[in-house]
Scaffold this active site. Structure first.
Site, PDB file in Angstrom:
ATOM      1  N   SER A  69       8.299   3.032 -20.655  1.00  0.00           N
ATOM      2  CA  SER A  69       6.405   3.297 -19.742  1.00  0.00           C
ATOM      3  C   SER A  69       6.347   4.401 -20.080  1.00  0.00           C
ATOM      4  O   SER A  69       7.092   5.821 -19.971  1.00  0.00           O
ATOM      5  CB  SER A  69       7.175   3.384 -19.131  1.00  0.00           C
ATOM      6  OG  SER A  69       6.530   3.797 -17.735  1.00  0.00           O
ATOM      7  N   ASP A 173      -5.142 -11.715  -8.352  1.00  0.00           N
ATOM      8  CA  ASP A 173      -5.036 -10.895  -8.940  1.00  0.00           C
ATOM      9  C   ASP A 173      -4.679 -10.670 -10.477  1.00  0.00           C
ATOM     10  O   ASP A 173      -5.482 -10.865 -11.289  1.00  0.00           O
ATOM     11  CB  ASP A 173      -4.107  -9.424  -8.554  1.00  0.00           C
ATOM     12  CG  ASP A 173      -4.279  -9.106  -7.016  1.00  0.00           C
ATOM     13  OD1 ASP A 173      -5.343  -9.531  -6.249  1.00  0.00           O
ATOM     14  OD2 ASP A 173      -2.970  -9.204  -6.291  1.00  0.00           O
ATOM     15  N   TYR A 223       4.169  -8.616   3.607  1.00  0.00           N
ATOM     16  CA  TYR A 223       2.724 -10.094   3.074  1.00  0.00           C
ATOM     17  C   TYR A 223       3.899 -11.084   3.205  1.00  0.00           C
ATOM     18  O   TYR A 223       2.676 -11.842   3.273  1.00  0.00           O
ATOM     19  CB  TYR A 223       2.870  -9.157   1.564  1.00  0.00           C
ATOM     20  CG  TYR A 223       1.843 -10.578   0.816  1.00  0.00           C
ATOM     21  CD1 TYR A 223       0.504  -9.584   0.999  1.00  0.00           C
ATOM     22  CD2 TYR A 223       2.436 -11.116   0.116  1.00  0.00           C
ATOM     23  CE1 TYR A 223      -0.092 -10.528  -0.203  1.00  0.00           C
ATOM     24  CE2 TYR A 223       1.522 -11.809  -0.651  1.00  0.00           C
ATOM     25  CZ  TYR A 223       0.411 -11.841  -0.330  1.00  0.00           C
ATOM     26  OH  TYR A 223      -0.144 -12.330  -1.121  1.00  0.00           O
TER      27      TYR A 223
HETATM   28  C1  GLA Z   1      -2.566  -8.620  -2.577  1.00  0.00           C
HETATM   29  C2  GLA Z   1      -2.071 -10.568  -3.669  1.00  0.00           C
HETATM   30  C3  GLA Z   1      -3.185 -11.327  -3.784  1.00  0.00           C
HETATM   31  C4  GLA Z   1      -3.698 -11.426  -2.963  1.00  0.00           C
HETATM   32  C5  GLA Z   1      -4.526 -10.151  -1.856  1.00  0.00           C
HETATM   33  C6  GLA Z   1      -5.632 -10.356  -0.799  1.00  0.00           C
HETATM   34  O1  GLA Z   1      -3.574  -8.241  -3.776  1.00  0.00           O
HETATM   35  O2  GLA Z   1      -1.476 -10.651  -4.422  1.00  0.00           O
HETATM   36  O3  GLA Z   1      -2.998 -12.549  -4.570  1.00  0.00           O
HETATM   37  O4  GLA Z   1      -3.300 -12.061  -1.440  1.00  0.00           O
HETATM   38  O5  GLA Z   1      -2.632  -9.331  -1.704  1.00  0.00           O
HETATM   39  O6  GLA Z   1      -6.154 -10.527  -0.737  1.00  0.00           O
END
Ligand code: GLA
Length: 386
Positions: A69, A173, A223
């Protein structure tokens, strides 16, 4: 920092000697609207950014991966055949991608690699998805004859998060990092995987990120709890409405019916998500009609929901959102998972300079540090560099 390919190549040779490897890149992302909807099978509306990860990779004829890295000045080796993998977090992303590609039947062999990124870490711009995508793309190209489709490469990244990192993220993402198109936002139906690209050239407006520099980290954050809340409410609704598989299928009336059967907190979380799934579609319509005021209005609604109902904001992000409102910014909201990171702002051209100045002054006066301002340019998805 502007990341250059030369920087990566120089480091690669410095650490591993010999011939250069093959270079790959994958981007981070913005998201215009559709937050926390992906794991509820709803819609998202992200775009890839210019910033991302660059990796140089050269097969080494062994079963070992030797990874460096550049940003962290840290080197880790692991065996492809080890079940546990390395402990170092950044290396676990690469290990997870290797293992998941192997599980898809790609005959991954050992390699040397150096990588670096210019997605600000912890800004909610998905530096980790960029890391997963750049390696999924590279291994597919080097060892897999490019047989794996981009959406499946995205799922490799997502499974890496779930199984090797412990974040039960949705697919947004990784999907945009693998499937992004320069100059286009991508609306994705996270249930069917259907994708529609929308040209992004808003006349008279710009997108600007303001990074609160409050480090957003999904690992160890609430989360996963948010996701569980959503799944729980969907299940309770399903008892009365068997057609409801996820909150994507629910509406406000159904939610009211079960209000007494779920906690006040879970009710609020679901209320936010049900509204947000609709807002994505409304924003797509508004964009097609060139109605940026309507787009901006929805962005403010999302911020309000993320802050008051989903409760993933923080003081600094709410402060940035208020300044945007005061300064006449068309739309502004928390971007990404929350708990820190950036706001995304849709601003009329003539207000951009003044907003940047005022937001910097006011933020500094209150928190004693400059926010970082990033002009958004929508770039391409994962790719091989020549
Ligand atoms: C993060 C997660 C995504 C999504 C966003 C919120 O970025 O990796 O999958 O849930 O939060 O929209």
């Amino acid at each position: 920092m502007k990341l250059t390919v030369e920087d990566v190549s120089t480091r690669f040779i410095k650490h591993f000697g010999g011939e250069p490897g093959q270079l790959y890149a994958a981007p981070g992302r913005i998201n215009l609207i559709g937050e926390h909807t992906d794991y509820n099978n709803g819609f998202v509306f992200p775009g890839a950014v210019e910033q991302g990860m660059i990796a140089e990779v050269r097969p080494n004829g062994t079963r070992k991966v030797d990874a460096y890295s550049i940003d962290l000045k840290d080197r880790v080796q692991f065996s492809l055949d080890d079940e546990q993998g390395p402990k170092t977090t950044w290396a676990r992303y690469i290990f997870g991608v290797c293992r998941e590609m192997m599980a898809l039947g790609v005959p991954v062999e050992g390699f040397n690699t150096a990588f670096a990124g210019d997605v600000p870490l912890g800004a909610g711009m998905s530096s980790s998805a960029a890391l997963e995508s750049v390696y999924a793309f590279a291994l597919n190209d080097l060892f897999g004859e490019n047989k794996i489709e981009r959406m499946d490469l995205a799922k490799v990244g997502q499974r890496t998060e779930h199984k090797y990192i412990g974040v039960n993220c949705g697919i947004m993402d990784q999907a945009i990092s693998c499937l992004g198109k320069a100059g286009h936002l991508m609306r994705m139906d996270c249930r069917s995987g259907e994708i529609a690209y929308f040209p992004w050239n808003p006349e008279g407006y710009k997108l600007v990120l303001v990074n609160s520099c409050v480090k957003h980290e999904l690992v160890g954050s609430p989360y996963n709890e948010r996701r569980l809340s959503c799944e729980h409410v969907a299940e309770v609704i399903k008892n009365r409405h068997p057609e409801v598989e996820s909150l994507r299928d629910a509406n406000y009336e159904m939610l009211e019916e079960v209000k007494d059967g779920v906690s006040a907190e879970d009710y609020k979380r679901a209320h936010y998500v049900i509204g947000e799934v609709d807002r994505v579609l409304q924003v797509c319509d508004a964009l097609e009609a060139g109605d940026y005021e309507a787009v901006g209005q929805k962005m403010y609604e999302t911020h309000h929901g993320l802050s008051e109902e989903y409760e993933v904001s923080c003081e600094e992000l709410d402060f940035l959102n208020n300044i945007a409102k005061e300064e006449g910014v068309t739309g502004s909201r928390i971007m990404g998972g929350g708990f820190g990171g950036c706001t995304i702002n849709l601003i009329a051209d003539e207000l951009v300079d003044n907003f940047k100045k005022v937001v910097t002054e006011k933020f500094k006066a209150k928190y004693g540090k400059d926010p970082i301002i990033i002009d958004v340019v929508i770039g391409p998805g994962a790719r091989k560099l020549s």
